[in-house]
Design an enzyme around this catalytic site. Structure first.
Site, PDB file in Angstrom:
ATOM      1  N   TYR A  87       0.828  -1.217   0.000  1.00 57.47           N
ATOM      2  CA  TYR A  87       0.000   0.000   0.000  1.00 57.47           C
ATOM      3  C   TYR A  87       0.862   1.268   0.000  1.00 57.47           C
ATOM      4  CZ  TYR A  87      -3.671  -3.346   1.086  1.00 57.47           C
ATOM      5  OH  TYR A  87      -4.535  -4.416   1.029  1.00 57.47           O
ATOM      6  N   TYR A 460     -11.350  -1.523  -0.216  1.00 63.15           N
ATOM      7  CA  TYR A 460     -11.372  -1.180   1.220  1.00 63.15           C
ATOM      8  C   TYR A 460     -10.116  -0.411   1.618  1.00 63.15           C
ATOM      9  CZ  TYR A 460      -7.976  -4.314   3.614  1.00 63.15           C
ATOM     10  OH  TYR A 460      -6.836  -4.903   4.104  1.00 63.15           O
ATOM     11  N   ARG A 461      -9.103  -0.401   0.747  1.00 64.28           N
ATOM     12  CA  ARG A 461      -7.795   0.134   1.118  1.00 64.28           C
ATOM     13  C   ARG A 461      -6.991   0.141  -0.168  1.00 64.28           C
ATOM     14  NH1 ARG A 461      -4.334  -3.551   5.316  1.00 64.28           N
ATOM     15  NH2 ARG A 461      -2.695  -2.107   5.881  1.00 64.28           N
TER      16      ARG A 461
END
Ligand code: ADP
Length: 515
Positions: A87, A460-461
């Site tokens: 991420y 979600y992310r």
């Protein structure tokens, strides 16, 4: 209005002021430091290269840093330990930001009786685990796949684990936050100066703000309260292997009702063969670099490691007598279903420790999947949320697998069963030394987001490269959520110094930087 770029003269003045405030040795601006705070899993690290990092040790120092950032209008990117691999790791969205590294803040306070902890951002899962073990406390953690990171950072980014406490953000109870202009607040019952229930009662009085600081750029969390799971009397369950890709359909339909009615309280995650294999072997042992992995190669890998096309671990927790009944109920749900293997698992208090993430033992071996390709490996994670239905899981698998094939990527995915949802986590692995593959990574990612949006599924992310791309898909009423987020952002952070661009939220004056 904020400048679009970071003024080098202002940066230099800010850095001298920061050195004076928190000590010369705690401000890092050498080339090596900039590299250290970059995203080592990205195709091109330079896109999000920071101007350096700084590591305050106390809340007062964090507040001093924030005041300086406001004075010189220098963006700060807070990280707890910066291990958010897939991420963005420690790297900021906005190139040239200073990384505010909170890893020196490592205080832990445990309330043994109530099973709660108050932690600072530098506390890793390993630190908290060691702390609990050293005191022989009957409390279990919930750890993510890479437990190297921070307990606070992971919960703030809505990370997940394997026990009934696996929804980490949901276990937050009370925060201490430095706001973007330097004010210090405590949320929930902590808003009362002498509160005895800060970590015990989540709502507090009036509006609740804890979730506002998750995946946002509204504040710097300097302390987090969390609930820990009291050690259960037993952990029972099954390791199940499935033979065919299509089995994901019926298997999701077996688990979804058990999750919904609370029989299973952790989130079982169906991982494909590659999730298991990529940490144990290298691709070059099974195929040439330019060759797709065909069913023959996949069968050979599966046979060698004795794994299914999909596999899932289901665990139930609690007093033995209740848990045995629960476990029988789970087993019954699989009666008459064709599984490749269904191996029971049983742990009862007094047995040798399980030493597994299902009992909250920190792990880091999933990081080994970066070795799948022969070059320097990395992955970018793509994780849409779906309704928990077998037919949708099967179609999602078929559509996304076709995209992996089109862009020459190896399919690496899981379906994690929430109470009312199912998250399809994809770690798109790639060889950072292969420019064609790195270029295809961007293509497949964008194609996956478009595909999800067409189905009505949102992520979600997401990775720092795609925060704007994903935020764009949350488009109800011409992006009303973005308007709300940015109104709050401007009110709290008028000089736009905190994590510009996080989750697609940009401060006024920098909105031109939106991708
Ligand atoms: P971990 O080390 O657990 O993987 P990180 O420190 O990388 O976690 O944090 C993940 C993300 O969460 C960061 O990129 C940042 O956007 C946000 N974050 C982390 N710590 C804080 C904090 N203390 N306050 C505000 N945001 C934070």
């Amino acid at each position: 209005m904020q400048p679009q770029t970071i003024d080098p003269a202002m940066l230099a003045r800010a850095i001298s002021a920061l050195r004076a405030a928190i000590g010369e040795k705690n401000v890092f601006t050498a080339e090596d430091d900039k590299v250290a705070y970059s995203d080592h899993y990205a195709p091109d690290e330079s896109v999000h290269r920071p101007s350096g990092g700084l590591a305050p040790a106390t809340v007062d120092e964090v507040r001093a840093v924030v005041r300086i950032a406001n004075e010189f209008r220098i963006p700060l990117w807070p990280i707890s330990r910066g291990k958010n691999f897939g991420y963005g790791g420690p790297a900021p969205v906005l190139k040239g930001s200073l990384v505010l590294d909170l890893s020196r803040m490592k205080r832990i306070e445990i309330d043994e009786e109530n099973g709660t902890v108050l932690v600072e951002p530098g506390v890793s899962f390993f630190d908290l685990y060691d702390f609990i073990q050293a005191r022989k406390l009957p409390l279990w953690l919930s750890v993510p796949g890479n437990s190297w990171g921070s307990v606070v950072g992971n919960a703030l980014d809505r990370g997940v684990g394997y026990t009934p406490y696996g929804d980490h953000a949901a276990r937050i109870c009370g925060l201490e936050v430095v706001l973007p202009e330097g004010d210090l607040v405590r949320t929930g019952m902590g808003a009362m100066g002498n509160s005895k229930s800060w970590q015990l009662y989540k709502p507090g009085f009036g509006p609740s703000w804890d979730t506002m600081f998750c995946q946002s750029n509204f504040g710097i969390v300097t302390k987090m309260g969390l609930w820990l799971m009291p050690e259960p009397e037993s952990v029972l369950g099954f390791d199940i292997e499935f033979d065919k890709p299509e089995d994901i359909g019926w298997a999701v339909d077996v688990l979804a009702p058990l999750r919904r009615d609370g029989v299973i309280q952790q989130s079982p995650s169906f991982g494909n063969w590659m999730r298991s294999a990529a940490v144990m072997t290298r691709r070059e042992q099974w195929a040439k670099p330019d060759q797709m992995l065909d069913e023959k190669a996949i069968s050979a890998i599966r046979k060698h490691f004795n794994i299914g096309w999909w596999s899932v671990q289901i665990r139930t927790y609690g007093p033995l007598e209740i848990n045995e009944a629960t476990n029988r109920h789970v087993q019954k749900a699989f009666n008459g279903k064709k599984v490749l293997a269904m191996k029971p698992s049983r742990w009862v208090k007094g047995d040798k420790p399980l030493g597994s993430p299902v009992s909250g033992t920190p792990i880091s071996f999933p990081l080994a999947n970066a070795n799948w390709f022969s070059g320097r490996g990395g992955h970018v994670s793509y994780s849409p949320v779906l309704p928990p239905r077998g037919d949708l899981a099967l179609k999602q698998f078929q559509r996304t697998k076709a995209l992996y094939d089109r862009y020459g990527m190896d399919y690496h995915a899981s379906f994690s069963m929430g109470e009312r949802s199912m998250t399809n986590v994809n770690q798109v692995l790639f060889d950072r030394d292969n420019p064609v593959m790195a270029a295809n990574l961007d293509r497949i990612f964008r194609a996956l987001v478009v595909d999800a949006k067409e189905q009505g599924y949102g992520e979600y992310r997401t990775h720092i490269d795609y925060m704007d791309v994903v935020a764009e898909t949350f488009d109800f009423n011409q992006h009303a959520l973005r308007r709300l987020n940015e109104k709050v952002k401007d009110a709290l952070d008028p000089r736009g110094i905190l994590a510009p661009g996080k989750s697609g939220i940009w401060p006024a004056g920098r909105r031109g930087a939106r991708a």
